[in-house]
Enzyme design. Sequence first.
Site, PDB file in Angstrom:
ATOM      1  N   VAL A  45      22.831  36.650 -14.916  1.00  0.00           N
ATOM      2  CA  VAL A  45      23.705  37.322 -13.941  1.00  0.00           C
ATOM      3  C   VAL A  45      24.097  36.333 -12.842  1.00  0.00           C
ATOM      4  CG1 VAL A  45      23.840  39.187 -12.238  1.00  0.00           C
ATOM      5  CG2 VAL A  45      22.684  39.580 -14.422  1.00  0.00           C
ATOM      6  N   TYR A  46      23.099  35.563 -12.375  1.00  0.00           N
ATOM      7  CA  TYR A  46      23.367  34.543 -11.339  1.00  0.00           C
ATOM      8  C   TYR A  46      24.356  33.501 -11.881  1.00  0.00           C
ATOM      9  CZ  TYR A  46      22.592  30.812  -7.932  1.00  0.00           C
ATOM     10  OH  TYR A  46      22.786  29.838  -6.980  1.00  0.00           O
ATOM     11  N   ASP A  47      24.069  33.001 -13.093  1.00  0.00           N
ATOM     12  CA  ASP A  47      24.906  31.942 -13.673  1.00  0.00           C
ATOM     13  C   ASP A  47      26.344  32.396 -13.876  1.00  0.00           C
ATOM     14  OD1 ASP A  47      22.698  30.330 -13.705  1.00  0.00           O
ATOM     15  OD2 ASP A  47      22.221  30.681 -15.823  1.00  0.00           O
ATOM     16  N   MET A  70       3.355  11.603  16.818  1.00  0.00           N
ATOM     17  CA  MET A  70       2.340  12.532  17.338  1.00  0.00           C
ATOM     18  C   MET A  70       0.971  11.853  17.351  1.00  0.00           C
ATOM     19  SD  MET A  70       1.725  16.488  16.233  1.00  0.00           S
ATOM     20  CE  MET A  70       2.165  16.127  14.553  1.00  0.00           C
ATOM     21  N   GLU A 124      -0.251  25.460  14.264  1.00  0.00           N
ATOM     22  CA  GLU A 124       0.343  25.626  12.929  1.00  0.00           C
ATOM     23  C   GLU A 124      -0.160  24.497  12.028  1.00  0.00           C
ATOM     24  OE1 GLU A 124       4.581  25.408  13.264  1.00  0.00           O
ATOM     25  OE2 GLU A 124       4.561  23.410  14.139  1.00  0.00           O
ATOM     26  N   LYS A 157      -0.329  21.182   9.701  1.00  0.00           N
ATOM     27  CA  LYS A 157       0.405  19.907   9.689  1.00  0.00           C
ATOM     28  C   LYS A 157       0.699  19.564   8.232  1.00  0.00           C
ATOM     29  CE  LYS A 157       0.359  15.089  11.063  1.00  0.00           C
ATOM     30  NZ  LYS A 157       0.675  14.585   9.712  1.00  0.00           N
ATOM     31  N   ASP A 207       2.005  17.400   5.116  1.00  0.00           N
ATOM     32  CA  ASP A 207       1.960  15.974   4.782  1.00  0.00           C
ATOM     33  C   ASP A 207       3.221  15.634   3.999  1.00  0.00           C
ATOM     34  OD1 ASP A 207       0.983  13.447   4.683  1.00  0.00           O
ATOM     35  OD2 ASP A 207      -0.449  13.800   3.081  1.00  0.00           O
ATOM     36  N   TYR A 242      10.063  22.778   5.912  1.00  0.00           N
ATOM     37  CA  TYR A 242       9.413  23.676   6.878  1.00  0.00           C
ATOM     38  C   TYR A 242       9.730  23.192   8.292  1.00  0.00           C
ATOM     39  CZ  TYR A 242       6.436  26.137   3.500  1.00  0.00           C
ATOM     40  OH  TYR A 242       5.963  26.938   2.486  1.00  0.00           O
ATOM     41  N   LYS A 255      -6.665  16.252  12.746  1.00  0.00           N
ATOM     42  CA  LYS A 255      -6.643  15.961  11.319  1.00  0.00           C
ATOM     43  C   LYS A 255      -7.836  16.582  10.601  1.00  0.00           C
ATOM     44  CE  LYS A 255      -3.781  13.545   9.840  1.00  0.00           C
ATOM     45  NZ  LYS A 255      -3.447  12.132   9.856  1.00  0.00           N
ATOM     46  N   CYS A 299     -11.931 -21.937   6.069  1.00  0.00           N
ATOM     47  CA  CYS A 299     -10.779 -21.045   5.871  1.00  0.00           C
ATOM     48  C   CYS A 299     -10.449 -20.945   4.389  1.00  0.00           C
ATOM     49  CB  CYS A 299      -9.573 -21.568   6.653  1.00  0.00           C
ATOM     50  SG  CYS A 299      -8.084 -20.592   6.368  1.00  0.00           S
ATOM     51  N   CYS A 321      -6.600 -22.717   4.142  1.00  0.00           N
ATOM     52  CA  CYS A 321      -6.321 -24.135   4.410  1.00  0.00           C
ATOM     53  C   CYS A 321      -7.551 -25.030   4.309  1.00  0.00           C
ATOM     54  CB  CYS A 321      -5.671 -24.302   5.781  1.00  0.00           C
ATOM     55  SG  CYS A 321      -6.801 -23.954   7.159  1.00  0.00           S
ATOM     56  N   CYS A 337      -9.605 -18.893  12.157  1.00  0.00           N
ATOM     57  CA  CYS A 337      -9.087 -20.191  11.736  1.00  0.00           C
ATOM     58  C   CYS A 337      -8.253 -20.713  12.896  1.00  0.00           C
ATOM     59  CB  CYS A 337      -8.226 -20.054  10.477  1.00  0.00           C
ATOM     60  SG  CYS A 337      -7.410 -21.608  10.046  1.00  0.00           S
ATOM     61  N   CYS A 367      -2.172 -23.728   9.603  1.00  0.00           N
ATOM     62  CA  CYS A 367      -2.699 -22.999   8.441  1.00  0.00           C
ATOM     63  C   CYS A 367      -1.577 -22.175   7.814  1.00  0.00           C
ATOM     64  CB  CYS A 367      -3.840 -22.080   8.876  1.00  0.00           C
ATOM     65  SG  CYS A 367      -4.432 -21.012   7.545  1.00  0.00           S
TER      66      CYS A 367
END
Length: 660
Positions: free
Chosen positions: A32-34, A80, A114, A116, A118, A221, A310, A404, A407, A420, A425
Amino acid sequence: MTYEEYKKAVEKLKKWSYAYYVLDNPLVPDEVYDKLYREVEQFEKEHPELIDPSSPTQRIGEEPAKEFVKAKHLTKMWSMEDVFNEKELKEWLKRVEKNLAGKYDIEKIDYYLEPKFDGASLNLIYENGLLKHAITRGNGIEGEDVTLNAKTIHSIPLKIEHKDLIEIRGEVVIPKDDFEKLNSERVKRGETPFANPRNAAAGSLRQLDPRITARRKLVFYPWGVGYNTLNLNRLSEILDFVYTQNFLKPPKRKICKKYEEILDTYEDFKEFREHFSMMLDGMVVKVDQVDAQEILGYTVKYPRWMVAYKFPAIEKMTTILDVKAQVGRTGVVTPVAIVEPVEIEGVIVERATLHNYSEIERKDIRIGDKVIIIRSGDVIPEITKVLKEYRTGKEKKIERPKFCPVCGSELLDEGILIKCQNLSCPARVVNSIIYFASKQCLNIEGLGESTVKLLYKKGLVKDVSDLFYLKKEDLIGLPGFAQKKAENLIKAIENVKGVECWRFINALGIEHIGEVASKVLCEKFGLGFINATKEELLSIEGFGPEMAESVLEFVRVNREKIEKLMDLIKPREPKKEEIKESPFTGKTVVLTGAMKKPRNEIKEMLEHLGAHVTNSVSKKTDFVIYGEDPGSKYDKAKQLGVTLLPEEKMWEMIEASTKK
C-alpha cells in the site's frame, strides 16, 4: 492526480513513513505504501515545479558529492566535560553551586538527566520550517555540510511546524543489531569492519554518495538547541518543544534536585543500557534553568553547566606479549604493551598504555603476565591489574631502556620520565614536522608521513624551518617525485605563508595547547603570546597553571626557533574589531532578567560598543541592565547604588550610538 490530491498523498506518506521508520509501528502493508509512493513519484516527474521539499521522495536522489564543503554553525557547538566516578561528579556539582553562589538561588536549581548516546554529533539548521543545513560538529565553529546524507535519515524531519530560524542538535547513532549486520556484510566483501557503532555512524554520515547513507539504518536523537528564538527558560521545556516537531524522544530522562537522586538515576540508566538497542556510554547531567546556564558560562573547551557521567569501563583479561618503547615528538619515551587481541565493546584492542617505566615497576608488570585491561569511551586502553596468581615463572621483567629505540642515543632517565635529548632524533624531528604539516595545523598538502620520512632520510629536512628552504630541484628525482609533484609540494609550502595566527601556534605542538587554546591565545595576544607573563596567561578564562607553565617553558626553550618561523611564515594576526565610542565605552555592565534578544547577542553588541560585560555586581559595576523578572543582581545593584538601566533605555542608548 491533481495538485490537491498530491499534497494529501505526501502528508499521508510522511505519516506512514514516520510510523514505519521512527516508531517501528507500520500503519499499512508495504504494498500500500509502495503504490502511493510510486503515484507521488509520477506526479513529481510530470510537475517538477510543484514538488513539495518535505516529500519522502526527496530524501534520496541527488548526485554523489565530490567532497564535503565546510559550513559554519550559527552558534558554537561545544564539547562536554567527562567525569568517571561519584567523587568527580560531586566535585562538579560543588563547582556549579560555587559559581552560582550569590548570583542565583541554589535551592531552585534542577538538573536535567538523559542518556549519553555513543554516536556522531550533528547540527540541523531549520529556516521557515525547512531543513536547510546539516553540519557535523567539526571544530565547534564549523563542520562538514552533510545535508544530503541527513535527508536520508527518517528520524530527521525535512519540515517542521516552527518557522523561526533554529539549530537543533543531537546524535546520529546506529542500532547494535544493524551495526553487526553492516560489519558482517563488510567482511564478506573483503572490507575492513568498523571498530565500533560510533565509527559506523560517523562513517555512514560522511559518505559522499547519499545512497550509501540511505542503506544504513541511522537514527537521530536530539539533545539540545543552538541558535533559537524560543522564549523558554528550561532546557527540559525546550526539548519538549523539539519533540513536538516530530523528533525522537530519548528512552529515559529525568529532572532531579539532589545528588542522591542523580546517583539513583545513573544506576537506573546503567542497568538499562544493556537492554537498549543503541550504544549508550554514560548519562548527561545539565543545569535545567537557561538563565543559570548563562551565569555559569563556559571554559575554553566546555560549558560549565553540563557534564557527562560516563559508565564504568568494560574490563577484559588478556596477556602481555611484548613491550615497545615509543618516542614522542617531545622526546619522552613511553612504554606501550602489545597484548593478545581482545574485543571490548566492539573494538579490537591490541595495544595498551603503560604510562611510564616507574608505573611498570610499581605494578610489577612482566611480559607474559595475564592482566586486566579496560577501555572507556575514547580513552586509550590501559592495564589496571596484574593477575599474579596465573604466573608460571616464565614471565620476563621489563627493563628500563638506556638507549633511544629510534636514534640509539643515550637516554636521560629522570625517574618517572625518560627522554631522548637528541634534537636530531628522527622520532622527534619527523613527528614534529608531520604534526606541523597536518590538517588541523598548517595543512600542507602532499606533506604526509611518508614524504616527511623521505625528506629526513635524504638529509633535506633536519628541522621544521628547513621546509621553507626546499627547492624544486631538491625534490625532482626522489622516489615518487616527478616535475609536477615537486612543484605542487613547493607551492603548498609557499601557500602556508600568511596563515592564521592560531594555526601557527597550534602547529608548534605545545603540550596542553590544542586548537581551542591556540585560538584563545591568538585573540588575546596575537603573535605577542611569546612575551606573555604567567599572570597574563592565567587571566585567560579556562587557562590553568599547567597550561600557562607549558606555554612559558616551550617559549623559554624554543624562542629562537619560534621567532625564525614567524619571520619565515609571517602568520596573520586576527584583526582587532574597531570599538565604537558610546556611553558604554570603558564601562562595566551586568545583565539580568528576561530580554527581547538572547543574552549572548546583547553581550556581543555591548562589547562592540566598548563595554566590559560581567556576571556579578560589585561597587565597580557601572550599569545593571535589567529586563523582565530581574533577580538578585537587581537587588544588589540597588543596595550598592549602582545605576539601573531598563532594557528599553539600553536600546535607546545603543541606537543613539550607532547613528553617530
